[in-house]
Design a protein around this motif. Structure first.
Motif, PDB file in Angstrom:
ATOM      1  N   ASP A 186       0.864  -1.186   0.000  1.00 32.95           N
ATOM      2  CA  ASP A 186       0.000   0.000   0.000  1.00 32.95           C
ATOM      3  C   ASP A 186       0.900   1.236   0.000  1.00 32.95           C
ATOM      4  O   ASP A 186       1.565   1.535   0.981  1.00 32.95           O
ATOM      5  N   ASP A 187       0.925   1.944  -1.098  1.00 31.42           N
ATOM      6  CA  ASP A 187       1.842   3.063  -1.265  1.00 31.42           C
ATOM      7  C   ASP A 187       1.382   4.250  -0.429  1.00 31.42           C
ATOM      8  O   ASP A 187       0.330   4.829  -0.680  1.00 31.42           O
ATOM      9  N   ARG A 188       2.146   4.581   0.572  1.00 30.66           N
ATOM     10  CA  ARG A 188       1.844   5.710   1.465  1.00 30.66           C
ATOM     11  C   ARG A 188       2.897   6.790   1.287  1.00 30.66           C
ATOM     12  O   ARG A 188       4.082   6.487   1.119  1.00 30.66           O
ATOM     13  N   PRO A 189       2.501   8.059   1.352  1.00 33.84           N
ATOM     14  CA  PRO A 189       3.528   9.108   1.286  1.00 33.84           C
ATOM     15  C   PRO A 189       4.401   9.102   2.535  1.00 33.84           C
ATOM     16  O   PRO A 189       3.915   8.854   3.647  1.00 33.84           O
ATOM     17  N   TRP A 190       5.677   9.336   2.343  1.00 35.50           N
ATOM     18  CA  TRP A 190       6.613   9.504   3.449  1.00 35.50           C
ATOM     19  C   TRP A 190       6.829  10.999   3.686  1.00 35.50           C
ATOM     20  O   TRP A 190       6.589  11.810   2.787  1.00 35.50           O
ATOM     21  N   PRO A 191       7.268  11.389   4.864  1.00 31.36           N
ATOM     22  CA  PRO A 191       7.646  12.791   5.051  1.00 31.36           C
ATOM     23  C   PRO A 191       8.654  13.190   3.983  1.00 31.36           C
ATOM     24  O   PRO A 191       9.559  12.413   3.649  1.00 31.36           O
ATOM     25  N   VAL A 192       8.496  14.371   3.443  1.00 31.53           N
ATOM     26  CA  VAL A 192       9.366  14.772   2.320  1.00 31.53           C
ATOM     27  C   VAL A 192      10.833  14.741   2.727  1.00 31.53           C
ATOM     28  O   VAL A 192      11.711  14.471   1.894  1.00 31.53           O
ATOM     29  N   GLN A 193      11.103  14.985   4.008  1.00 32.15           N
ATOM     30  CA  GLN A 193      12.494  14.952   4.466  1.00 32.15           C
ATOM     31  C   GLN A 193      13.089  13.553   4.405  1.00 32.15           C
ATOM     32  O   GLN A 193      14.305  13.394   4.370  1.00 32.15           O
ATOM     33  N   TYR A 194      12.211  12.522   4.396  1.00 31.01           N
ATOM     34  CA  TYR A 194      12.657  11.128   4.386  1.00 31.01           C
ATOM     35  C   TYR A 194      12.418  10.451   3.040  1.00 31.01           C
ATOM     36  O   TYR A 194      12.718   9.273   2.879  1.00 31.01           O
ATOM     37  N   GLU A 195      11.863  11.181   2.100  1.00 36.21           N
ATOM     38  CA  GLU A 195      11.435  10.586   0.839  1.00 36.21           C
ATOM     39  C   GLU A 195      12.561   9.826   0.144  1.00 36.21           C
ATOM     40  O   GLU A 195      12.327   8.769  -0.476  1.00 36.21           O
ATOM     41  N   ARG A 196      13.757  10.315   0.210  1.00 38.00           N
ATOM     42  CA  ARG A 196      14.885   9.665  -0.476  1.00 38.00           C
ATOM     43  C   ARG A 196      15.150   8.246   0.028  1.00 38.00           C
ATOM     44  O   ARG A 196      15.789   7.463  -0.660  1.00 38.00           O
ATOM     45  N   ALA A 197      14.648   7.937   1.247  1.00 39.43           N
ATOM     46  CA  ALA A 197      14.896   6.617   1.828  1.00 39.43           C
ATOM     47  C   ALA A 197      13.736   5.669   1.609  1.00 39.43           C
ATOM     48  O   ALA A 197      13.810   4.497   2.007  1.00 39.43           O
ATOM     49  N   LYS A 198      12.667   6.113   0.970  1.00 36.87           N
ATOM     50  CA  LYS A 198      11.481   5.274   0.789  1.00 36.87           C
ATOM     51  C   LYS A 198      11.796   4.098  -0.127  1.00 36.87           C
ATOM     52  O   LYS A 198      12.343   4.277  -1.214  1.00 36.87           O
ATOM     53  N   PRO A 199      11.421   2.870   0.268  1.00 34.92           N
ATOM     54  CA  PRO A 199      11.646   1.714  -0.595  1.00 34.92           C
ATOM     55  C   PRO A 199      10.874   1.863  -1.908  1.00 34.92           C
ATOM     56  O   PRO A 199       9.728   2.328  -1.918  1.00 34.92           O
ATOM     57  N   ARG A 200      11.472   1.443  -2.986  1.00 38.68           N
ATOM     58  CA  ARG A 200      10.875   1.627  -4.316  1.00 38.68           C
ATOM     59  C   ARG A 200      10.411   0.323  -4.961  1.00 38.68           C
ATOM     60  O   ARG A 200       9.841   0.362  -6.038  1.00 38.68           O
ATOM     61  N   GLY A 201      10.633  -0.786  -4.305  1.00 37.91           N
ATOM     62  CA  GLY A 201      10.250  -2.033  -4.932  1.00 37.91           C
ATOM     63  C   GLY A 201       9.588  -2.979  -3.978  1.00 37.91           C
ATOM     64  O   GLY A 201       9.450  -2.709  -2.818  1.00 37.91           O
TER      65      GLY A 201
END
Length: 357
Positions: free
Chosen positions: A342-357
């Motif tokens: 379930d794709d949830r938004p992450w805090p923009v400050q942490y977005e770079r660490a969000k898993p992509r797969g």
């Protein structure tokens, strides 16, 4: 969308998912004041994506504290520090809640990491405890004073005043603590309540004090804000409070304007035999939801995304409350969403660490 991440609306408040940070005492206060520890502890769980964050048991009076280091809401001076926290939680997408509590005969103890032992009234930092009846919690422990009419009136007043302060501090959910062997649970259970007046004896009498407090709080708590009650669904002890009692109580509380029953268990008997295991308290939430017709929260060793999803998807409960798992992983909701696809938004400050797969 997974069911765990479906929104839930109670009265005028929408939770953006079904994951709740359960109230957990931090014993990090001086004179009841919230500290930077509370801001970071609770704030990190908001960054982690929890739909509702319930701050720890806030004592409605100094004598209602479990330890001298409990959070408090007995003074207007406590409001600014808490408001700083609620502002942060709301800014990061979480609904702020707080639990209001009085420890009764389980008050006046050392912190767990200091041994957790009772502090007698004649010892440094100790005070005289109160309860429905003059019965010690543990053999050889301090004997509480049985509450008289004046004492009962003061506690009702203190709950009402604490709820008003919670509102001023920015909380949008208030939970009354009637579980774990603390004061209101002590009134409910025949093990700890041996009164012979209108507050003891029959089921109707033993639930009376809690119901009076609910009426007091509901009268000042806004109609569009939810009111929760945490109960211990069973004492796990013969002759004590039972799951059927909990169903009957929950039905009454629903009529009084309570919006959700937070279903825990135990705490009123020192050595009860409790079959602890994954999800061991979930059946209580399911029974109360089904038989009393009121939304419930499930607690107790809920540790994985799949387990939490099953509880919500199967209709066993409406919310899952995480305690130890939230301590282990402040970002459990973000990680659970990824696990469940379930794709949830992450805090923009942490977005770079969000898993992509």
């Amino acid at each position: 969308m997974s069911q765990l991440f479906s929104p839930l609306t109670l009265r005028g408040i929408q939770f953006n998912n079904r994951i709740v940070v359960s109230p957990m005492c931090q014993y990090a206060s001086v004179d009841g004041f919230a500290s930077d520890w509370h801001l970071v502890h609770l704030g990190s769980r908001a960054v982690g994506g929890a739909g509702l964050i319930i701050a720890e048991a806030a004592a409605i009076s100094p004598e209602g504290r479990i330890t001298p280091h409990d959070l408090g809401l007995w003074s207007d001076e406590h409001i600014p520090g808490l408001k700083r926290i609620t502002n942060f939680l709301k800014a990061n997408g979480s609904v702020p809640g707080i639990q209001l509590a009085h420890a009764g005969r389980k008050a006046s103890h050392n912190r767990p990491w200091e041994g957790g032992k009772a502090i007698f009234p004649n010892e440094a930092e100790g005070w005289q405890t109160v309860a429905p009846s003059a019965l010690s919690f543990a053999e050889g422990g301090p004997v509480p004073t049985a509450l008289d009419d004046e004492g009962l009136h003061k506690i009702r007043y203190d709950f009402r005043e604490a709820a008003e302060r919670a509102l001023e501090a920015g909380f949008r959910v208030v939970e009354i603590h009637a579980a774990h062997g603390y004061l209101l649970h002590q009134f409910l259970s025949p093990i700890s309540n041996q009164r012979t007046d209108q507050y003891g004896g029959s089921f109707e009498n033993r639930v009376r004090f809690l119901r009076e407090i609910i009426d007091d709080v509901r009268a000042i708590w806004p109609t569009d804000f939810p009111l929760f009650v945490r109960i211990s669904a069973t004492d796990w002890t013969e002759g004590g409070w039972t799951p059927n009692d909990s169903v009957a109580l929950s039905a009454l509380l629903k009529e009084q304007g309570v919006d959700l029953i937070d279903c825990s268990s135990g705490g009123n008997v020192p050595h009860a035999t409790i079959p602890v295991g994954p999800g061991y308290q979930v059946p209580f939430a399911e029974q109360i939801k089904r038989e009393a017709g009121i939304p419930t929260g499930a607690v107790g060793l809920i540790t994985s995304a799949e387990q939490a999803e099953e509880i919500i998807a199967s209709g066993q409960a409406d919310l899952v409350l995480l305690a130890r798992e939230s301590l282990r992983d402040p970002y459990f909701p973000l990680h659970a969403a990824h696990t469940l696809g379930d794709d949830r938004p992450w805090p923009v400050q942490y977005e770079r660490a969000k898993p992509r797969g």
